[in-house]
Each structure stands twice: as C-alpha cells, then as structure tokens.
Design an enzyme around this catalytic site. Structure first.
Site, PDB file in Angstrom:
ATOM      1  N   LYS A 128      37.885  49.188  34.716  1.00  0.00           N
ATOM      2  CA  LYS A 128      38.068  47.734  34.625  1.00  0.00           C
ATOM      3  C   LYS A 128      37.087  47.107  33.648  1.00  0.00           C
ATOM      4  CE  LYS A 128      39.640  47.172  39.413  1.00  0.00           C
ATOM      5  NZ  LYS A 128      41.094  47.109  39.290  1.00  0.00           N
ATOM      6  N   ASP A 154      31.458  44.630  46.883  1.00  0.00           N
ATOM      7  CA  ASP A 154      32.522  45.161  46.029  1.00  0.00           C
ATOM      8  C   ASP A 154      32.478  44.347  44.727  1.00  0.00           C
ATOM      9  OD1 ASP A 154      34.838  45.635  44.649  1.00  0.00           O
ATOM     10  OD2 ASP A 154      36.195  45.240  46.323  1.00  0.00           O
ATOM     11  N   CYS A 212      47.300  44.225  46.347  1.00  0.00           N
ATOM     12  CA  CYS A 212      46.522  45.013  47.322  1.00  0.00           C
ATOM     13  C   CYS A 212      45.681  44.104  48.217  1.00  0.00           C
ATOM     14  CB  CYS A 212      45.650  46.054  46.640  1.00  0.00           C
ATOM     15  SG  CYS A 212      46.580  47.245  45.692  1.00  0.00           S
ATOM     16  N   HIS A 226      40.173  43.288  48.861  1.00  0.00           N
ATOM     17  CA  HIS A 226      41.140  44.269  48.385  1.00  0.00           C
ATOM     18  C   HIS A 226      41.290  45.311  49.496  1.00  0.00           C
ATOM     19  CE1 HIS A 226      42.618  47.624  45.890  1.00  0.00           C
ATOM     20  NE2 HIS A 226      42.916  46.736  44.966  1.00  0.00           N
ATOM     21  N   GLN A 230      35.481  43.358  40.334  1.00  0.00           N
ATOM     22  CA  GLN A 230      35.963  42.281  39.476  1.00  0.00           C
ATOM     23  C   GLN A 230      34.807  41.499  38.853  1.00  0.00           C
ATOM     24  OE1 GLN A 230      39.169  41.756  38.730  1.00  0.00           O
ATOM     25  NE2 GLN A 230      39.874  43.390  40.063  1.00  0.00           N
TER      26      GLN A 230
END
Lengths: 416, 152
Positions: A227, A201, A366, A124, A204
């Site tokens: 999220k 990261d 993104c 991202h 997700q």
C-alpha cells in the site's frame, strides 16, 4: 519543500500508460493497493538478475549480498518509522499476518479467559477476525467503540470503555472504508493511561502520513508494503522490544531457531524468532526503493496533494447531490472518498466507472460491521495517491455523469 | 466530453433493456411463506445476500421468489430465474440451472439456450466482465443449494 509535481511523478509509474477498455487508466483504488514506480520494479529485476540467493544461510557471495540487501531495507524502514531498533521490525507476508502474529504469539500467552480486548466498529476484517478467533478459543471478551453517524469515534465513549480495563486496545489509525483519520496519539495516550497494551493498524496511515514510533508510544504497529509503493507479500509488524522478547514464536521452522535437537529447540534472536522459513527477501529488497521514493517526495507533500484531490472529488459528487460518508470536517478526512449513488448499486456504479477507465473499489471494503452500522450494504470508494492528478478527476467526473445519465438518477432533484 | 453513442452502446450491451425491465419490475421479488425450499446465498465479492424461497408441489416448483438487495445483474438474473423455473419439475429445473451456468461460465452459445431461458440471453454481455459473472449466477447457485438441501 520542493515543488510537488504529480505529472512528473506519474511518469515514474509505467502502468499509468495503460488503457483500460480503451480509456486512459484513472487509478483511484489506492487504499486497496498502490501502483509501483519503475525504481521498485527495476530493483526486483536487478535482484533476480544479479544477486538472488537464500538469506542467512550460505557463506557464498550471493547469499551475503542478498542478506545484506534484505537487511538494508529493515534498517531503512527503522529510520522511516522512527523504530528504536531495526530488529523490532518483523517482516511478515502482509498486515493481516502481522495482526495474527500478535493474536497468536502475544494474545495466547498473555490473555486469559474473561480478559477484555477493546477495538472499534470501523476495523478492517483483518483487525477483527483474529480477535474473534482468539475470543472463541480462550473465552476473551470483545468490546467495540461505536462509530458515530459521522464516521468518527467519540473520545468520551473510548474513555468509558477503557475504564473497564481492557488488556488490549487494538484500533485502526485511519479507516480504509470511509477515510476517517483517528486521533492516534490521543487514543494511544488514553489506552496507555488505562493500562492496556496498544496495537495500531497503520495500513492506511503509513503510506500517507509520517509515523514516529517513539512519539506514538504504542506496543504493536502493523502495516503493509504494497500500500506504500512496495511489492506485495511484505507486511510489517513493529513491536516493543520487551514484548517481542517475552512472546513465544508464531510459526516454527527454519531461520527462527538457534539450536535444535529432536526433543526441543531454542529460539533465534529478534527479529528472526518471528520470521520462520525462507523469507520473502526479494520483495523486502524492493521495498527499499519504495521507502526512498516516499522519503524523497515527502509524506507531508503526498498527504496535502491527495487531500486536495479528494476535496475536489467531494465537490464533484456534492454538486450532483451525492452524500459522502465519513466526517464532514476535512481535517478529519484522508484521501479516501466513499459514497453511494442513490438507487444504483455500488457494483453497477463500479462497472460503469470501469468503462471510463476509472478504477474504484465497490462493496463492503472488508468492513461489513461498519457498513451495517452506517446502514449501507456497500459503497463506492475512490482513494487518491501521489501520482493522481486533474486528469483522473476529469475521468471521475465523466464516469459519474455517465452513471447518472444511464441509470436515470437525479440525486440533485431529490429523487431517491 | 459529451457522451458518444459508442459509450451508450457499451453500457446498453451490458445493461440490456430486458435486464433493466426485470430489475425495475419487482416481479417475483419477495418470499414464499410458508416455503418448502429456502436457501441463502452470499456473493463474497460484495457481500450481497439473496434469499430464495419456493413452494414445491408434486415434485414441481409451484412458486419461486427472491429477496434481498443487490445490483441490476444479480436481481434481474434472479427475477428471470424465478420466472423460468416456476411450473417446472425439479430435474428439469436443475437442467435449466446447468444450461444457464454453461452460458455464463463456459462461454456457451446463446443459440443453445433452452426456450424457457430465452430472456437470459440478455445476460450475455456480462461475460465481458468476469467479476460480474458471480452476480449473474448468485441466484442460480443459491437455488442449487436449496435443491441439494431439499433432497427427499
């Protein structure tokens, strides 16, 4: 394992009653942000109606209450992700800020000209641009593990790049754009063996799959409350304690100091050293019930449910001759289904879906470098979560049919 | 559920036949080479890129082309713009850009459109989709940048 009942869970989400353009909402944009259960919404209302006061400041009752409530979320979160200590979890505004914190407070102190930072082509922009800025400022080399045509990383290529001794290896656990699930534990292990500091990261990953920070063995992990059923404005950075202790502050101001004179200041203890100014305590409080909700439903159940829905969505698309991006192997996929309708721009697909009440994300997600690599300007992305059910798939199928009919495309017949 | 006429009417209101014709025809798609005016526009929402090139003669837009990849709305709007602005002097071209932006951004009346912009009335339905208005205005904002950069 208790029986998973999406319809029952759905009733906890007030927004699911909404009509969009006259149709029931089918919310399939969960990779962008998730909807909020009543428990989270109610906790915000309760907080503002009964407890609101600035944290870490007053000795009055309300301040004590709000401080305790905001800190209770940190403690809860530590259990949720297996953090060794709650104070190694820092609250930021969002995951982007978490990554920028690492780039500024760790990168600027410990990286020097000529050092290499290794990332991947599937990041991202939030895990790319901070490193580009740092590279431009400090003369750091950026290298990227290429993405294979099937949307995965080749571990042999990872190893070859790690052999160049990067100081930092920063990668996404799960691709937001095409749904690739990366072998996180393996990547961390390889990175550590090469002597790199590791940032994951997990934006997700955290909403869908358990994180056990102790087992992972990374150095920094970032993710975002919004999220995972929580409110907006709460990002998280977990850092290894000795690294956080060695780093200088990111932002300066109130709350992050222990002693201030006109000439200089000394820093507060963890985590407050990295939480300058009035924090977003009301939303931190409301993140607590989101974690409770996820815990009570069970991340494994959520993951299995959305995986099943995503597989059905893939079948609907494939029956029309539409190709799905990302790995073919279902085990390497998340609840994200990214595709293109041949001959119809993602925006036009998105608008047609919207007319059926179906919220999908369209565009580059993104991830422009990844889109360039996969040779598409953008995609249509449907991403599933715990409250999605068969009715959403029906809306999805209807919207797809309408798109194909209106724009007169027949991918099945090989018309491109 | 079978598609009802209501559903079709809804899509037809947004994607009017005129729009789809401009989108499919490919007329004025391409590049002027050499070009007296060259401008590059990006729609940050989707990352779509549009390149506008023009030949200018005696203060008039002699030839105008658009290139790039995009949705029906952005491509058809650029094609209609190229048609409308060809043969028009630059002050008039700027006035036409302003008139179109008024239609899209300020809910201007279709009846107020200058005759040169008649086909652009077909973008009226886009106003119900605020995020798509950026698609419709991409080409027009891009040529405005071109005019600015090209000031004598």
């Amino acid at each position: 394992m208790s029986a998973f009942n999406a319809a029952k869970l759905r009733a906890d989400f007030p927004i699911m009653k909404r009509l969009v353009r006259g149709k029931p909402l089918a919310y399939l944009d969960n990779a962008a942000t998730t909807q909020k259960p009543r428990q989270v919404i109610q906790s915000l209302v309760d907080f503002y109606e009964k407890h609101n006061a600035n944290v870490h400041r007053g000795v009055h009752t309300l301040s004590e209450e709000s401080t305790g409530m905001a800190e209770a979320t940190r403690t809860k979160l530590a259990v949720f992700v297996g953090a060794p200590k709650p104070e190694t979890l820092i609250f930021t505004r969002n995951a982007t800020e978490s990554i920028n914190l690492v780039a500024h407070a760790w990168g600027r102190k410990f990286l020097k000209a000529g050092d290499m930072v290794l990332s991947t082509e599937m990041e991202h922009h939030s895990n790319l641009v901070p490193w580009q800025l740092l590279a431009a400022e400090r003369g750091i080399k950026l290298k990227f593990v290429p993405v294979e045509p099937d949307g995965t990383l080749d571990l042999a290529k990872v190893k070859a790049l790690l052999a160049e001794s990067p100081k930092l290896f920063t990668f996404t656990a799960l691709s937001n754009a095409i749904g690739t699930v990366n072998p996180v534990a393996e990547l961390i292990k390889l990175g550590r063996a090469a002597g790199a500091t590791i940032h994951v990261d997990a934006c997700q990953w955290a909403p869908h799959r358990p994180i056990d920070l102790k087992t992972w063995g990374a150095d920094f992990v970032s993710f975002s409350a919004h999220k995972m059923l929580g409110p907006t404005g709460v990002g998280v950075l977990w850092g290894r304690e000795e690294l956080l202790a060695a780093m200088d502050p990111f932002l300066g101001g109130g709350d992050m100091i222990s002693r201030v004179t006109l000439e200089k200041s000394s820093w507060n203890e963890l985590p407050y050293k990295f939480e300058a100014g009035t924090p977003n305590f009301a939303d931190q409080v409301a993140f607590g019930p989101a974690l409770d909700y996820l815990t009570s439903v069970g991340l494994e159940n959520i993951s299995a449910h959305e995986h099943a829905l995503a597989a059905k969505a893939r079948a609907i698309l494939e029956a029309e001759g539409i190709t799905i991006l990302g790995p073919q192997d279902s085990a390497k996929r998340s609840g994200v289904v990214s595709f293109n309708v041949p001959g119809v721009h993602p925006h036009d697909v998105g608008t047609t879906f919207d007319l059926e009440g179906v919220a999908v994300r369209v565009g580059h997600h993104c991830c422009q470098p990844l889109m360039n690599k996969l040779q598409c300007g953008g995609t249509v992305r449907a991403s599933f979560y715990l409250y999605n059910d068969e009715s959403d798939l029906e809306s999805f199928a209807r919207a797809l049919k309408r798109t194909l009919e209106f724009f007169k495309v027949k991918p099945k017949a090989g018309v491109l | 559920m079978a598609l009802g006429t209501e559903g079709d009417a809804e899509l037809q209101d947004l994607y009017r036949e005129v729009l789809l014709d401009y989108f499919r025809s490919g007329a004025r798609k391409g590049k002027c080479d050499p070009a007296d005016l060259r401008a590059h526009g990006i729609n940050p929402v989707c990352g779509d890129e549009l390149e506008i090139t023009a030949e200018l003669k005696d203060g008039t837009v002699a030839k105008l082309r658009y290139a790039g990849h995009g949705c029906v709305i952005s491509q058809a709007s650029a094609a209609m713009m190229a048609e409308a602005l060809e043969g028009v002097d630059i002050p008039k071209a700027k006035a036409l850009v302003a008139a179109f932006k008024k239609l899209m951004l300020e809910n201007g009346a279709v009846s107020d459109l200058p005759p040169e912009l008649e086909p652009l009335a077909s973008l009226e339905g886009v106003r119900k989709f605020p995020l798509r208005v950026k698609c419709a205005t991409l080409g027009w904002n891009t040529i405005l940048q071109g005019f600015e950069a090209n000031k004598p």
